[in-house]
Design a protein around this motif. Structure first.
Motif, PDB file in Angstrom:
ATOM      1  N   ARG A   1      -9.272   3.482   3.100  1.00 29.76           N
ATOM      2  CA  ARG A   1      -9.937   1.988   3.620  1.00 29.76           C
ATOM      3  C   ARG A   1     -10.302   0.897   2.495  1.00 29.76           C
ATOM      4  O   ARG A   1     -10.248  -0.142   2.630  1.00 29.76           O
TER       5      ARG A   1
ATOM      6  N   ILE B   1      -9.627   0.705  -0.532  1.00 29.46           N
ATOM      7  CA  ILE B   1      -8.822  -0.159  -1.509  1.00 29.46           C
ATOM      8  C   ILE B   1      -7.802  -0.974  -0.486  1.00 29.46           C
ATOM      9  O   ILE B   1      -6.646  -1.333  -1.091  1.00 29.46           O
ATOM     10  N   GLY B   2      -8.041  -1.015   0.698  1.00 33.11           N
ATOM     11  CA  GLY B   2      -7.199  -2.222   1.513  1.00 33.11           C
ATOM     12  C   GLY B   2      -6.121  -1.729   2.237  1.00 33.11           C
ATOM     13  O   GLY B   2      -5.176  -2.411   2.694  1.00 33.11           O
TER      14      GLY B   2
ATOM     15  N   TYR C   1      -6.290   0.037   5.046  1.00 34.77           N
ATOM     16  CA  TYR C   1      -6.444   0.471   6.448  1.00 34.77           C
ATOM     17  C   TYR C   1      -5.696  -0.566   7.409  1.00 34.77           C
ATOM     18  O   TYR C   1      -5.606  -1.858   7.023  1.00 34.77           O
TER      19      TYR C   1
ATOM     20  N   ASN D   1      -2.570  -1.019   7.201  1.00 35.99           N
ATOM     21  CA  ASN D   1      -1.616  -1.699   6.326  1.00 35.99           C
ATOM     22  C   ASN D   1      -0.481  -0.699   6.440  1.00 35.99           C
ATOM     23  O   ASN D   1      -0.809   0.492   5.961  1.00 35.99           O
TER      24      ASN D   1
END
Length: 289
Positions: free
Chosen positions: A131, A133-134, A136, A138
């Motif tokens: 989450r 590292i972006g 979530y 995605n």
């Protein structure tokens, strides 16, 4: 060279056992296929065993017309293809230098690889890291965490260690560097291990369930396995509006069976083309260390 009586008896016993195990394994699959091809009334009366009763394709027609299922199917297909290619590329780029004795940090790196293979990350720190590292909610979470597997890395490294040194030395004398050697000489001659690991990675990517369940909230990004779970657990998803009138020749059971078969067809279709490489690649990559 003739086999002894004991060897013949052993081979016969193993063959019989494997046949029995195969029959036991295939009966549930045949039952699901038969259910997907049977009428609603036959399924309701529990008449279906391993052969369809009152054959019909109505369930298949309904499933094929589901746009949400096709969206999940295409998403899973794209993530499987892109993820498998990315995983093979990354695994090869790591395995090739690790197979070279002149790489002095190879032993240290391999210790880390073995530790990563044996000890899995705890779920809560793993969730927070992904989450953070972006990833979530995605769709890239379906690919990035799966593109390197320590076990597959060890198999490919072992395969590369057995690559003929004479061929590499000849290529180096002609001015080839390590990257050119890998992509123009080593990988084209490594079809067996590439096909084996492609099957390993592809099956994991196609069947992944935990990652989308943990990290995806948007239904538009649900892969095929999550969509199948919805079909199995929620009648309002598989038959919207509870349209269960007597004029329909399917019900929730036939549709669920059809969805399961729909999901495994691609893997079953691809496997025969990789089978001839699978055994050879697995043996070559695992016999020697």
């Amino acid at each position: 060279m003739f086999a002894s009586r004991g060897e013949k008896a052993f081979v016969t016993a193993i063959t019989v056992i494997l046949i029995l195990v195969s029959i036991v394994a295939i009966i549930p699959l045949l039952s699901v296929i038969s259910t997907s091809l049977s009428s609603r009334s036959a399924v309701d009366m529990n008449l279906v065993t391993i052969w369809p009763k009152q054959f019909t394709l109505d369930s298949w027609g309904y499933i094929i017309d589901r746009a949400d299922l096709w969206r999940s199917f295409l998403l899973t297909l794209v993530t499987t293809v892109v993820g498998t290619i990315s995983a093979l590329l990354l695994t090869a780029l790591l395995a090739y230098p690790l197979s070279k004795p002149e790489y002095r940090w190879g032993a240290v790196v391999m210790v880390g690889v073995v530790i990563a293979m044996i000890f899995k990350a705890p779920i809560v720190p793993y969730f927070l890291t992904v989450r953070g590292i972006g990833l979530y909610d995605n769709p890239l979470v379906l690919i990035i965490p799966q593109i390197l597997n320590p076990f597959n890395l060890i198999i490919m490294r072992t395969f590369f260690k057995q690559f003929p040194k004479e061929l590499e030395e000849a290529a180096f004398l002609e001015g080839s560097g390590y990257f050119r050697m890998l992509f123009q000489f080593v990988l084209p001659l490594s079809k067996a291990v590439l096909a084996t690991l492609a099957l390993f990675y592809g099956v994991v990517l196609w069947n992944q369930f935990q990652h989308p369940l943990l990290f995806l909230q948007n239904p538009d990004w649900f892969p095929l396995q999550i969509k199948i779970r919805q079909f199995i657990t929620d009648d309002n998803v598989i038959i919207p509006g509870a349209v269960s009138g007597a004029d329909l020749n399917y019900n929730a059971r036939t549709l669920r069976a059809t969805t399961v078969i729909f999901a495994i067809i691609p893997v079953v279709a691809v496997y025969p083309f990789l089978q001839k490489y699978f055994v050879k690649g697995a043996m070559i990559g695992s016999v020697k260390g």
